[in-house]
Scaffold this motif. Structure first.
Motif, mmCIF file in Angstrom:
data_model
loop_
_atom_site.group_PDB
_atom_site.id
_atom_site.type_symbol
_atom_site.label_atom_id
_atom_site.label_comp_id
_atom_site.label_asym_id
_atom_site.label_seq_id
_atom_site.Cartn_x
_atom_site.Cartn_y
_atom_site.Cartn_z
ATOM 1 N N THR A 197 34.988 -24.776 22.049
ATOM 2 C CA THR A 197 35.969 -25.738 21.550
ATOM 3 C C THR A 197 36.891 -25.088 20.518
ATOM 4 N N VAL A 198 37.896 -25.857 20.139
ATOM 5 C CA VAL A 198 38.895 -25.394 19.187
ATOM 6 C C VAL A 198 38.905 -26.359 18.004
ATOM 7 N N THR A 199 39.219 -25.842 16.838
ATOM 8 C CA THR A 199 39.264 -26.696 15.650
ATOM 9 C C THR A 199 40.489 -26.362 14.812
ATOM 10 N N SER A 200 40.670 -27.104 13.727
ATOM 11 C CA SER A 200 41.807 -26.919 12.834
ATOM 12 C C SER A 200 41.318 -27.044 11.395
ATOM 13 N N LEU A 201 42.008 -26.396 10.479
ATOM 14 C CA LEU A 201 41.568 -26.355 9.083
ATOM 15 C C LEU A 201 41.457 -27.758 8.480
ATOM 16 N N ASN A 202 42.416 -28.620 8.767
ATOM 17 C CA ASN A 202 42.360 -29.966 8.183
ATOM 18 C C ASN A 202 41.154 -30.752 8.685
ATOM 19 N N LYS A 208 43.621 -35.155 5.970
ATOM 20 C CA LYS A 208 44.684 -35.504 6.907
ATOM 21 C C LYS A 208 45.638 -34.343 7.092
ATOM 22 N N GLU A 209 45.936 -33.674 6.003
ATOM 23 C CA GLU A 209 46.926 -32.591 6.070
ATOM 24 C C GLU A 209 46.682 -31.561 4.977
ATOM 25 N N ILE A 210 46.884 -30.293 5.346
ATOM 26 C CA ILE A 210 46.772 -29.177 4.415
ATOM 27 C C ILE A 210 48.184 -28.633 4.168
ATOM 28 N N ASP A 211 48.449 -28.212 2.960
ATOM 29 C CA ASP A 211 49.758 -27.651 2.618
ATOM 30 C C ASP A 211 49.937 -26.297 3.327
ATOM 31 N N LEU A 212 50.868 -26.252 4.276
ATOM 32 C CA LEU A 212 51.088 -25.020 5.038
ATOM 33 C C LEU A 212 51.532 -23.871 4.142
ATOM 34 N N ASP A 213 52.372 -24.162 3.171
ATOM 35 C CA ASP A 213 52.861 -23.101 2.288
ATOM 36 C C ASP A 213 51.725 -22.467 1.488
#
Length: 238
Positions: A197-202, A208-213
């Protein structure tokens, strides 16, 4: 050896436009190297590191299997996604909003001439960045990229990698899921690897959301240290 690396953040940019820009930088560097060899010159070759987000797109590497794309062209259009066969290594990969894509276009003659070391250092850059957020990420034997819970039934990929190199000049790179819409990964067999499977940092951090910068700042700090590079930040012109 020139260890200066020009860093450009392209923001949200069409995949094909960015690919063309990569190819231009890549070819310009190759042309300098070819001229140096033919004319016995010692002209300095440049290095670049591009950050970018892409609209929804699927790309298939030169050794990839089209059967790993699980939907039709019409279904892709309905999802607002595009598809390209490209000249990097690896199989099928998805890029989209909420994902940090990094394209280092480096002349490895300025650093070290070892493509395996190059890939491992890119992986290490991501592993160290994820550690900054409290995650224990690692490599998976025989598989490029960065993973979580390797060796367990819950192994999941958080960063894909695929590069091209010619005369020790690199292009393409990595895609780190930060706030990615994981539903788009259901339309393919990620990197051609079944049962993973695949995942995401958030998702991993339960946010809900991580600061991309913030993530980009950490990535470039680790890149600078691992490659002993001097980063020069320039406004993107594409």
């Amino acid at each position: 050896m020139n260890k200066k690396v020009v860093l450009q953040d392209l923001g949200l940019k069409d995949y094909k436009e960015t690919w063309d820009y990569q190819e231009q930088l890549f070819q310009d560097t190759l042309d300098i190297k070819i001229r140096n060899r033919r004319e016995e010159l010692a002209l300095e070759t440049p290095n670049y590191f591009l950050f970018v987000e892409h609209p929804h797109v699927y790309t298939l590497g030169k050794s990839g299997d089209i059967d790993n794309l699980l939907v039709s062209e019409k279904q892709l259009e309905e999802k607002g996604a595009t598809f390209y066969k490209i000249n990097r290594g690896g199989d099928i990969t998805y890029h989209g909003p909420g994902q940090i894509v990094g394209y280092p276009i480096l002349d490895l003659d300025n650093f070290f001439t070892d493509i395996h070391k190059y890939l491992r250092l890119l992986e290490e850059m991501v592993i160290l960045t994820l550690a900054d957020f409290g995650l224990k990420a690692e490599r998976s034997k025989g598989e490029t990229g960065v993973w979580l819970d390797v060796g367990t039934p819950f192994a999941r990929k958080i960063c894909a990698m695929g590069v091209r190199a010619s005369r020790w000049v690199t292009m393409h790179g990595f895609a780190l899921n930060v706030n990615a819409d994981l539903g788009y990964f259901d339309m393919m067999i990620p990197c051609g690897i079944k049962g993973k499977t695949v995942t995401s940092l958030n998702v991993e951090l339960g946010k809900k959301e991580i600061d991309l910068d913030e993530v980009k700042q950490k990535l470039q700090a680790h890149f600078k240290k691992l490659f002993a590079a001097e980063l020069i930040i320039k406004k993107a012109k594409v």
